[in-house]
Design a protein around this motif. Sequence first.
Motif, mmCIF file in Angstrom:
data_model
loop_
_atom_site.group_PDB
_atom_site.id
_atom_site.type_symbol
_atom_site.label_atom_id
_atom_site.label_comp_id
_atom_site.label_asym_id
_atom_site.label_seq_id
_atom_site.Cartn_x
_atom_site.Cartn_y
_atom_site.Cartn_z
ATOM 1 N N TYR A 140 0.810 -1.223 0.000
ATOM 2 C CA TYR A 140 0.000 0.000 0.000
ATOM 3 C C TYR A 140 0.846 1.277 0.000
ATOM 4 C CZ TYR A 140 -3.680 -3.320 0.933
ATOM 5 O OH TYR A 140 -4.546 -4.380 0.855
ATOM 6 N N LYS B 221 -11.033 2.933 3.327
ATOM 7 C CA LYS B 221 -11.148 1.504 3.656
ATOM 8 C C LYS B 221 -11.273 0.660 2.396
ATOM 9 C CE LYS B 221 -13.314 2.182 8.157
ATOM 10 N NZ LYS B 221 -14.548 1.996 8.938
ATOM 11 N N ASP B 222 -11.917 1.210 1.358
ATOM 12 C CA ASP B 222 -12.071 0.491 0.088
ATOM 13 C C ASP B 222 -10.728 0.130 -0.537
ATOM 14 O OD1 ASP B 222 -14.785 0.915 0.393
ATOM 15 O OD2 ASP B 222 -14.916 2.460 -1.165
ATOM 16 N N LYS C 216 -8.192 -1.148 0.725
ATOM 17 C CA LYS C 216 -7.604 -2.411 1.192
ATOM 18 C C LYS C 216 -7.725 -3.481 0.118
ATOM 19 C CE LYS C 216 -8.443 -1.727 6.110
ATOM 20 N NZ LYS C 216 -9.174 -2.245 7.269
ATOM 21 N N ASP C 217 -8.695 -3.316 -0.762
ATOM 22 C CA ASP C 217 -8.836 -4.193 -1.931
ATOM 23 C C ASP C 217 -7.741 -3.779 -2.919
ATOM 24 O OD1 ASP C 217 -9.471 -5.241 -4.488
ATOM 25 O OD2 ASP C 217 -11.613 -5.202 -4.045
ATOM 26 N N VAL C 218 -6.779 -4.648 -3.105
ATOM 27 C CA VAL C 218 -5.605 -4.322 -3.929
ATOM 28 C C VAL C 218 -5.997 -3.939 -5.360
ATOM 29 C CG1 VAL C 218 -3.424 -5.217 -4.845
ATOM 30 C CG2 VAL C 218 -4.079 -5.718 -2.503
ATOM 31 N N GLU C 219 -7.038 -4.550 -5.887
ATOM 32 C CA GLU C 219 -7.478 -4.191 -7.243
ATOM 33 C C GLU C 219 -7.911 -2.729 -7.310
ATOM 34 O OE1 GLU C 219 -10.077 -6.721 -9.461
ATOM 35 O OE2 GLU C 219 -9.279 -8.521 -8.502
ATOM 36 N N ILE C 220 -8.611 -2.264 -6.291
ATOM 37 C CA ILE C 220 -9.007 -0.853 -6.254
ATOM 38 C C ILE C 220 -7.796 0.024 -5.996
ATOM 39 C CG2 ILE C 220 -10.363 0.879 -5.000
ATOM 40 C CD1 ILE C 220 -12.466 -1.311 -4.520
ATOM 41 N N TRP D 198 -8.645 7.663 -6.784
ATOM 42 C CA TRP D 198 -8.984 6.272 -7.052
ATOM 43 C C TRP D 198 -10.370 6.198 -7.669
ATOM 44 C CZ3 TRP D 198 -5.847 7.647 -3.051
ATOM 45 C CH2 TRP D 198 -4.664 6.932 -2.898
ATOM 46 N N ASN E 211 -12.999 4.888 -6.641
ATOM 47 C CA ASN E 211 -14.097 5.058 -5.686
ATOM 48 C C ASN E 211 -14.269 6.518 -5.268
ATOM 49 O OD1 ASN E 211 -11.876 5.385 -4.014
ATOM 50 N ND2 ASN E 211 -12.746 4.179 -2.344
#
Length: 78
Positions: free
Chosen positions: A14, A40-41, A43-47, A60, A62
């Motif tokens: 990260y 928090k979103d 934490k999903d490596v794809e995002i 990002w 999101n």
Amino acid sequence: MYPGVKEVKPLAEYKLLLRFENDEEKIFDMNPFLNKGIFKDLKDVEIFNKVHVSFDTIEWVNGADLCPELLYRDSQVA
């Protein structure tokens, strides 16, 4: 005034490799932000890996973003 972000590359654990308008390269650690609100979103490596430059900062998919002043001030020289 701080330089804006010119390029961003997601790294392992990260972290982000940032190149600023003054051509400095720095590494920013996102870990302290990952338990807060919209971040928090990430934490999903794809995002997390879908980070991109938006105007003079990063964003990002999101909608999460950080101001360029924070990125420059709190980054470590690469």
